[in-house]
Design an enzyme around this catalytic site. Structure first.
Site, PDB file in Angstrom:
ATOM      1  N   ALA A  27       1.858   1.928  -1.292  1.00 50.53           N
ATOM      2  CA  ALA A  27       1.140   1.037  -0.382  1.00 50.53           C
ATOM      3  C   ALA A  27       1.973  -0.227  -0.201  1.00 50.53           C
ATOM      4  O   ALA A  27       2.920  -0.466  -0.940  1.00 50.53           O
ATOM      5  CB  ALA A  27      -0.225   0.698  -0.958  1.00 50.53           C
TER       6      ALA A  27
ATOM      7  N   GLY B   6       0.501   5.359  -3.353  1.00 47.95           N
ATOM      8  CA  GLY B   6      -0.147   5.871  -2.151  1.00 47.95           C
ATOM      9  C   GLY B   6       0.662   6.946  -1.449  1.00 47.95           C
ATOM     10  O   GLY B   6       0.108   7.805  -0.755  1.00 47.95           O
TER      11      GLY B   6
ATOM     12  N   GLU C 112      -0.113  10.070  -3.275  1.00 51.31           N
ATOM     13  CA  GLU C 112      -1.497  10.414  -2.916  1.00 51.31           C
ATOM     14  C   GLU C 112      -1.574  11.020  -1.517  1.00 51.31           C
ATOM     15  O   GLU C 112      -2.369  11.937  -1.274  1.00 51.31           O
ATOM     16  CB  GLU C 112      -2.379   9.161  -3.026  1.00 51.31           C
ATOM     17  CG  GLU C 112      -2.570   8.727  -4.477  1.00 51.31           C
ATOM     18  CD  GLU C 112      -3.347   7.436  -4.615  1.00 51.31           C
ATOM     19  OE1 GLU C 112      -4.448   7.464  -5.187  1.00 51.31           O
ATOM     20  OE2 GLU C 112      -2.852   6.386  -4.138  1.00 51.31           O
TER      21      GLU C 112
ATOM     22  N   GLU D 296       0.627   2.745 -10.475  1.00 46.37           N
ATOM     23  CA  GLU D 296      -0.366   1.675 -10.275  1.00 46.37           C
ATOM     24  C   GLU D 296      -0.682   0.875 -11.535  1.00 46.37           C
ATOM     25  O   GLU D 296      -0.953  -0.320 -11.446  1.00 46.37           O
ATOM     26  CB  GLU D 296      -1.660   2.269  -9.703  1.00 46.37           C
ATOM     27  CG  GLU D 296      -1.595   2.611  -8.222  1.00 46.37           C
ATOM     28  CD  GLU D 296      -1.054   4.004  -7.945  1.00 46.37           C
ATOM     29  OE1 GLU D 296      -1.159   4.450  -6.796  1.00 46.37           O
ATOM     30  OE2 GLU D 296      -0.518   4.643  -8.874  1.00 46.37           O
TER      31      GLU D 296
END
Length: 258
Positions: free
Chosen positions: A67, A113, A116, A136
């Protein structure tokens, strides 16, 4: 077809390739990029002539390196929770429940992300030099776009906890062995391999393909509670001093002091 600032769209017969094109930012998922992905995937799913989708990243360094952390700074826990809920609904669940097969062609780093995003796809193919991870925890966060659920579904509780709690990256070969990846190929073969898999699927009955996807997804059971727990825990992280320190350390390019 719509024009996008952060995506490139290319059609090859029945297959649409969607490329995240923010190479200078290692294709990081900004809010604007997620909005465009929602539009582009929705458009591909609504286009009758398209029967399968390849999702990849620009360049040879990163698929999606995560992200856009700079956008996280300063969010409180309610805003953090909304961020995860919004991303899940509009992009990650849209991919997961798509009625057309979506293959992630992982051309480099798939982190946070980015991993993911690949996990939400139906099938994953990666280049030999790809590195995958959910880092994370080094930001004082947990995965918030389905990583705790989808990684566990693929690799089991032990492997998932090891990857998530250490935040360490795994190589493409390890990821293949774990069951995260379906195939590992040389860089020059990546798109041909991803599209080759889809070509075989697009030759089959599209109603049967859509039905099979729904049936396989149903085998995962109703784990809405798991996703809801992840979203809530992700949001809770935003209210902590560890999160403030983790994001500050990331932006200042230093090790966090937890």
């Amino acid at each position: 077809m719509m024009t996008y600032q952060h995506l490139l769209i290319h059609d090859n017969g029945y297959i649409r390739r969607i490329t995240v094109a923010r190479e200078a930012k290692l294709n990081a998922l900004s809010k604007a990029t997620l909005t465009e992905l929602n539009n582009a995937i929705g458009d591909a799913l609504a286009t009758a002539a398209i029967r399968g989708i390849v999702l990849t990243g620009a360049g040879d360094k990163a698929f999606v390196a995560g992200a856009d952390i700079a956008e996280f700074a300063g969010l409180n826990s309610e805003e953090g929770r909304a961020l995860a809920q919004d991303g899940q609904t509009r992009v990650f669940n849209l991919i997961h429940h798509a009625n057309k097969p979506i293959v992630a062609a992982i051309n480099g780093y798939a982190l946070g992300g980015g991993l993911e995003l690949a996990l939400a796809c139906h099938i994953r193919v990666a280049v030999t030099h790809a590195k995958l991870g959910l880092p994370e925890v080094s930001l004082g966060l947990i995965p918030g776009y389905g990583g705790t659920q989808r990684l566990t579904q693929l690799v089991g509780r032990g492997r998932a906890l090891e990857m998530i709690l250490t935040g360490d990256m795994v190589t493409a070969e390890q990821a293949l062995e774990y069951g995260i990846l379906n195939h590992v190929v040389e860089s020059t073969e990546l798109l041909a391999k991803a599209e080759g898999i889809l070509h075989r699927m697009t030759a089959r009955s599209q109603t049967a393909v859509a039905g099979a996807i729904r049936a396989v997804n149903a085998s995962l059971g109703s784990n809405d509670q798991g996703f809801e727990t992840e979203i809530n825990e992700f949001g809770r992280c935003f209210g902590t001093s560890d999160f403030s320190e983790g994001v500050a350390a990331f932006l200042e390019k230093r090790k966090p002091n937890f």
